[in-house]
Design an enzyme around this catalytic site. Structure first.
Site, short mmCIF file in Angstrom:
data_model
loop_
_atom_site.label_atom_id
_atom_site.label_comp_id
_atom_site.label_asym_id
_atom_site.label_seq_id
_atom_site.Cartn_x
_atom_site.Cartn_y
_atom_site.Cartn_z
N MET A 1 0.85 -1.20 0.00
CA MET A 1 0.00 0.00 0.00
C MET A 1 0.88 1.25 0.00
O MET A 1 0.42 2.34 0.32
CB MET A 1 -0.95 0.00 1.20
CG MET A 1 -1.93 -1.18 1.14
SD MET A 1 -3.45 -0.91 2.04
CE MET A 1 -2.86 -0.62 3.67
N GLY A 2 2.16 1.06 -0.35
CA GLY A 2 3.05 2.21 -0.44
C GLY A 2 3.53 2.68 0.92
O GLY A 2 3.47 1.95 1.90
N HIS B 1 9.45 -3.25 3.49
CA HIS B 1 8.98 -3.47 2.12
C HIS B 1 10.17 -3.76 1.19
O HIS B 1 10.10 -4.61 0.31
CB HIS B 1 8.26 -2.23 1.58
CG HIS B 1 6.99 -1.90 2.30
ND1 HIS B 1 6.87 -0.84 3.15
CD2 HIS B 1 5.78 -2.52 2.27
CE1 HIS B 1 5.63 -0.79 3.62
NE2 HIS B 1 4.95 -1.79 3.11
N ARG C 1 2.60 2.47 9.98
CA ARG C 1 1.83 3.16 11.03
C ARG C 1 2.72 3.64 12.19
O ARG C 1 2.27 4.45 13.00
CB ARG C 1 0.71 2.25 11.55
CG ARG C 1 -0.38 2.05 10.49
CD ARG C 1 -1.61 1.36 11.02
NE ARG C 1 -2.71 1.45 10.06
CZ ARG C 1 -3.09 0.48 9.23
NH1 ARG C 1 -2.44 -0.66 9.21
NH2 ARG C 1 -4.10 0.67 8.40
O1 PAF Z 1 -0.31 -5.82 3.48
C1 PAF Z 1 -0.70 -4.88 2.77
O2 PAF Z 1 -0.03 -3.88 2.60
C2 PAF Z 1 -2.07 -4.99 2.11
O3 PAF Z 1 -2.96 -5.66 2.92
C3 PAF Z 1 -2.01 -5.63 0.72
C4 PAF Z 1 -1.55 -7.07 0.78
C5 PAF Z 1 -1.08 -4.84 -0.17
C6 PAF Z 1 -3.40 -5.61 0.08
O4 PAF Z 1 -3.88 -4.31 -0.05
#
Ligand code: PAF
Length: 278
Positions: free
Chosen positions: A26-27, A33, A183
């Protein structure tokens, strides 16, 4: 690295590409990430990172509108770690009409985080299934930080016979042990100092289990009491079986301790796997 905003454009660029590894996000990317992208690179030649803040997985009173959107900065980070394509569709492109067809998940989706975020996993699974259909990856990488989500994605993939292999990647932690999360930036200085206690609590439970404690209910209750006494609002602390996230049987060795709790206005989650001796 290409940054693509529409499904049509993506299909043009992915034509003929095989062995795609997808990292759905979700960026507002952080080191956690980037670690997913690093793992993705190990599994395949062509890495697609999707960035989409999915409205379907946010509840009415959740942080959808204030969820940080930092596409430019995200793309710079992804370029440096060797992603091939960033797919950042608009809401209109992904949901051209109200999404009435959704993924029905097993009942465990309504426990743990699902009990406190009704419909969250349905929304996450639905967008992931759409992304799988759009990107057609051979492999998709998810973080173990979202342990229940990872489990449910595996279930969806297996039970719907999706031709995608799901890889779970270890949680990346700050030097004090706090699990990295978009968050965390909502936390003020005092909250950030306190936040690590969630992880320390899980470590304490793990030690107790490895020392032979078997009264899981007591361990869960004690942990919730300790957190509450320090000012946390606890959603749950739960010791579950790794294999199905159900309450473990007496002889179950592969356990996972999961927790979700609020510090002020920020909800944090974490988990720790435990391998206990028979
Ligand atoms: O984990 C996340 O960031 C979200 O739940 C995902 C897997 C990208 C789905 O929107």
């Amino acid at each position: 690295m290409l940054v693509i905003h529409t499904i049509a454009e993506l299909h043009v660029h992915l034509r003929g590409v095989t062995g795609i590894v997808l990292v759905p996000t979700m960026g507002n990317l952080h080191q956690g990430h980037l670690d997913l992208v690093r793992i993705a690179r190990q599994y395949g030649q062509f890495v697609v990172v999707s960035i989409f803040v999915n409205p379907l997985q946010f509840g009415m009173n959740e942080d959808y509108s204030k969820y940080p959107r930092t596409l430019e900065q995200d793309c710079k980070m992804l370029e440096q770690c060797g992603a091939d394509v960033v797919f950042a569709p608009s809401e209109r492109d992904l949901y051209p009409q109200p999404q009435q067809v959704t993924v029905e998940l097993p009942p465990i989706a309504n426990e743990l985080c699902g009990a406190f975020r009704p419909g969250h996993f349905r929304g996450a699974a639905t967008v992931v299934l759409k992304l799988f259909n759009i990107v057609q990856p051979r492999i998709a990488v998810f973080g173990k930080k979202d342990y229940q989500q990872l489990y449910l994605m595996r279930q969806m993939t297996a039970q719907l016979n999706l031709p995608v292999e799901i890889i779970g990647s270890e949680t990346v932690r700050a030097s004090d042990g706090l699990a990295l999360s978009s968050r965390n930036q909502y936390l003020n200085v005092a909250e950030r100092t306190e936040a690590v206690f969630l992880y320390q609590n899980l470590v304490g439970i793990r030690l107790a289990i490895m020392d032979g404690a078997t009264d899981f209910f007591k361990l869960e209750r004690q942990a919730m009491e300790v957190l509450s006494a320090r000012g946390w609002r606890v959603d749950y602390v739960a010791i579950r079986s790794q294999s199905n996230l159900a309450e473990p049987t007496a002889c179950e060795c592969n356990l996972v301790i999961l927790a979700a709790a609020w510090l002020g206005k920020t909800r944090l989650i974490d988990n720790l796997e435990v391998l206990r001796d028979r």
